[in-house]
Design a protein around this motif. Structure first.
Motif, PDB file in Angstrom:
ATOM      1  N   PRO A  12       5.350  -1.118   3.600  1.00 45.23           N
ATOM      2  CA  PRO A  12       4.508  -2.191   3.061  1.00 45.23           C
ATOM      3  C   PRO A  12       5.132  -3.560   3.329  1.00 45.23           C
ATOM      4  O   PRO A  12       6.349  -3.706   3.393  1.00 45.23           O
ATOM      5  CB  PRO A  12       4.477  -1.891   1.564  1.00 45.23           C
ATOM      6  CG  PRO A  12       5.702  -1.107   1.301  1.00 45.23           C
ATOM      7  CD  PRO A  12       5.985  -0.328   2.559  1.00 45.23           C
ATOM      8  N   GLU A  13       4.281  -4.541   3.468  1.00 46.76           N
ATOM      9  CA  GLU A  13       4.749  -5.906   3.680  1.00 46.76           C
ATOM     10  C   GLU A  13       5.107  -6.512   2.330  1.00 46.76           C
ATOM     11  O   GLU A  13       4.375  -6.358   1.355  1.00 46.76           O
ATOM     12  CB  GLU A  13       3.652  -6.734   4.333  1.00 46.76           C
ATOM     13  CG  GLU A  13       4.053  -8.151   4.615  1.00 46.76           C
ATOM     14  CD  GLU A  13       2.924  -8.941   5.243  1.00 46.76           C
ATOM     15  OE1 GLU A  13       3.004 -10.177   5.205  1.00 46.76           O
ATOM     16  OE2 GLU A  13       1.981  -8.330   5.741  1.00 46.76           O
ATOM     17  N   PHE A  14       6.254  -7.163   2.249  1.00 45.16           N
ATOM     18  CA  PHE A  14       6.699  -7.766   0.992  1.00 45.16           C
ATOM     19  C   PHE A  14       5.956  -9.073   0.783  1.00 45.16           C
ATOM     20  O   PHE A  14       6.170 -10.051   1.478  1.00 45.16           O
ATOM     21  CB  PHE A  14       8.207  -8.004   1.006  1.00 45.16           C
ATOM     22  CG  PHE A  14       8.739  -8.462  -0.314  1.00 45.16           C
ATOM     23  CD1 PHE A  14       8.929  -7.559  -1.341  1.00 45.16           C
ATOM     24  CD2 PHE A  14       9.016  -9.794  -0.544  1.00 45.16           C
ATOM     25  CE1 PHE A  14       9.400  -7.968  -2.568  1.00 45.16           C
ATOM     26  CE2 PHE A  14       9.490 -10.224  -1.768  1.00 45.16           C
ATOM     27  CZ  PHE A  14       9.687  -9.293  -2.779  1.00 45.16           C
ATOM     28  N   THR A  15       5.060  -9.076  -0.202  1.00 44.25           N
ATOM     29  CA  THR A  15       4.272 -10.258  -0.516  1.00 44.25           C
ATOM     30  C   THR A  15       4.462 -10.616  -1.983  1.00 44.25           C
ATOM     31  O   THR A  15       5.057  -9.856  -2.748  1.00 44.25           O
ATOM     32  CB  THR A  15       2.771  -9.990  -0.257  1.00 44.25           C
ATOM     33  OG1 THR A  15       2.347  -8.921  -1.113  1.00 44.25           O
ATOM     34  CG2 THR A  15       2.514  -9.634   1.198  1.00 44.25           C
ATOM     35  N   GLY A  16       3.931 -11.755  -2.367  1.00 42.24           N
ATOM     36  CA  GLY A  16       3.991 -12.157  -3.764  1.00 42.24           C
ATOM     37  C   GLY A  16       3.205 -11.216  -4.660  1.00 42.24           C
ATOM     38  O   GLY A  16       3.604 -10.917  -5.781  1.00 42.24           O
ATOM     39  N   LYS A  17       2.091 -10.715  -4.156  1.00 46.95           N
ATOM     40  CA  LYS A  17       1.276  -9.777  -4.932  1.00 46.95           C
ATOM     41  C   LYS A  17       2.052  -8.481  -5.184  1.00 46.95           C
ATOM     42  O   LYS A  17       2.036  -7.955  -6.304  1.00 46.95           O
ATOM     43  CB  LYS A  17      -0.025  -9.486  -4.194  1.00 46.95           C
ATOM     44  CG  LYS A  17      -0.964  -8.593  -4.952  1.00 46.95           C
ATOM     45  CD  LYS A  17      -2.270  -8.404  -4.219  1.00 46.95           C
ATOM     46  CE  LYS A  17      -3.175  -7.505  -5.043  1.00 46.95           C
ATOM     47  NZ  LYS A  17      -4.455  -7.299  -4.402  1.00 46.95           N
ATOM     48  N   LEU A  18       2.744  -7.985  -4.178  1.00 44.62           N
ATOM     49  CA  LEU A  18       3.558  -6.777  -4.349  1.00 44.62           C
ATOM     50  C   LEU A  18       4.655  -7.006  -5.375  1.00 44.62           C
ATOM     51  O   LEU A  18       4.904  -6.162  -6.244  1.00 44.62           O
ATOM     52  CB  LEU A  18       4.176  -6.355  -3.009  1.00 44.62           C
ATOM     53  CG  LEU A  18       5.163  -5.192  -3.056  1.00 44.62           C
ATOM     54  CD1 LEU A  18       4.424  -3.885  -3.292  1.00 44.62           C
ATOM     55  CD2 LEU A  18       5.968  -5.129  -1.789  1.00 44.62           C
ATOM     56  N   PHE A  19       5.289  -8.164  -5.319  1.00 38.76           N
ATOM     57  CA  PHE A  19       6.367  -8.459  -6.259  1.00 38.76           C
ATOM     58  C   PHE A  19       5.852  -8.542  -7.691  1.00 38.76           C
ATOM     59  O   PHE A  19       6.392  -7.904  -8.593  1.00 38.76           O
ATOM     60  CB  PHE A  19       7.068  -9.767  -5.867  1.00 38.76           C
ATOM     61  CG  PHE A  19       8.133 -10.175  -6.838  1.00 38.76           C
ATOM     62  CD1 PHE A  19       9.329  -9.500  -6.886  1.00 38.76           C
ATOM     63  CD2 PHE A  19       7.914 -11.211  -7.720  1.00 38.76           C
ATOM     64  CE1 PHE A  19      10.313  -9.863  -7.787  1.00 38.76           C
ATOM     65  CE2 PHE A  19       8.884 -11.586  -8.624  1.00 38.76           C
ATOM     66  CZ  PHE A  19      10.085 -10.908  -8.652  1.00 38.76           C
ATOM     67  N   PHE A  20       4.795  -9.327  -7.921  1.00 37.10           N
ATOM     68  CA  PHE A  20       4.318  -9.559  -9.280  1.00 37.10           C
ATOM     69  C   PHE A  20       3.586  -8.359  -9.878  1.00 37.10           C
ATOM     70  O   PHE A  20       3.584  -8.180 -11.085  1.00 37.10           O
ATOM     71  CB  PHE A  20       3.422 -10.798  -9.330  1.00 37.10           C
ATOM     72  CG  PHE A  20       4.194 -12.077  -9.222  1.00 37.10           C
ATOM     73  CD1 PHE A  20       5.053 -12.464 -10.227  1.00 37.10           C
ATOM     74  CD2 PHE A  20       4.068 -12.884  -8.112  1.00 37.10           C
ATOM     75  CE1 PHE A  20       5.780 -13.640 -10.138  1.00 37.10           C
ATOM     76  CE2 PHE A  20       4.790 -14.061  -8.005  1.00 37.10           C
ATOM     77  CZ  PHE A  20       5.638 -14.436  -9.026  1.00 37.10           C
ATOM     78  N   GLU A  21       2.955  -7.550  -9.060  1.00 36.94           N
ATOM     79  CA  GLU A  21       2.181  -6.438  -9.596  1.00 36.94           C
ATOM     80  C   GLU A  21       2.909  -5.106  -9.573  1.00 36.94           C
ATOM     81  O   GLU A  21       2.558  -4.208 -10.332  1.00 36.94           O
ATOM     82  CB  GLU A  21       0.858  -6.320  -8.836  1.00 36.94           C
ATOM     83  CG  GLU A  21      -0.063  -7.498  -9.078  1.00 36.94           C
ATOM     84  CD  GLU A  21      -1.379  -7.378  -8.341  1.00 36.94           C
ATOM     85  OE1 GLU A  21      -1.617  -6.334  -7.694  1.00 36.94           O
ATOM     86  OE2 GLU A  21      -2.173  -8.328  -8.410  1.00 36.94           O
ATOM     87  N   VAL A  22       3.927  -4.955  -8.718  1.00 32.96           N
ATOM     88  CA  VAL A  22       4.602  -3.659  -8.600  1.00 32.96           C
ATOM     89  C   VAL A  22       6.064  -3.736  -9.030  1.00 32.96           C
ATOM     90  O   VAL A  22       6.534  -2.889  -9.790  1.00 32.96           O
ATOM     91  CB  VAL A  22       4.491  -3.122  -7.150  1.00 32.96           C
ATOM     92  CG1 VAL A  22       5.243  -1.820  -6.987  1.00 32.96           C
ATOM     93  CG2 VAL A  22       3.034  -2.943  -6.759  1.00 32.96           C
TER      94      VAL A  22
END
Length: 121
Positions: A12-22
């Protein structure tokens, strides 16, 4: 080499959405489980005093100072903040004030400084 490129495309690509939601919710949950209830409740008046009143005073002080400095062009005529309204400057100062206590809490994990190195508790 071909199998490695297939493996790399499935990451998976590390994005802000991945950080804040996962990634962030388990960290917050772990911190809540590590908190001791008796110590927290014993220090609740101090926590509320420093977190709420201290942050409010910090927001108003930073915002008013920055507004006055930009109004009287002390920061320069071409300053970015010269065209901002008082509400916009208060919003900026609330962001700055919210980051400050987090930095202080992060420093709480450092017990003392020994020979120029940080030593964890």
């Amino acid at each position: 080499m071909n199998s490695f490129s297939n493996y790399q495309s499935s990451l998976p690509e590390f994005t802000g959405k991945l950080f804040f939601e996962v990634l962030l919710p388990p960290i917050i949950l772990n911190s809540a489980f590590d908190m001791y209830d008796r110590e927290f409740l014993r220090n609740l008046p101090a926590v509320l005093l420093f977190s709420m009143i201290g942050t409010l005073v910090n927001v108003l002080t930073i915002g008013t100072t920055l507004f006055l400095l930009s109004t009287y062009n002390v920061l320069g005529v071409d300053c970015v903040c010269s065209g901002l309204t008082f509400i916009q400057i208060l919003i900026f100062s609330s962001l700055i004030s919210a980051v400050d206590p987090v930095a202080v809490l992060g420093m709480d994990s450092i017990k003392y400084i020994k020979h120029g190195q940080f030593v964890k508790k």
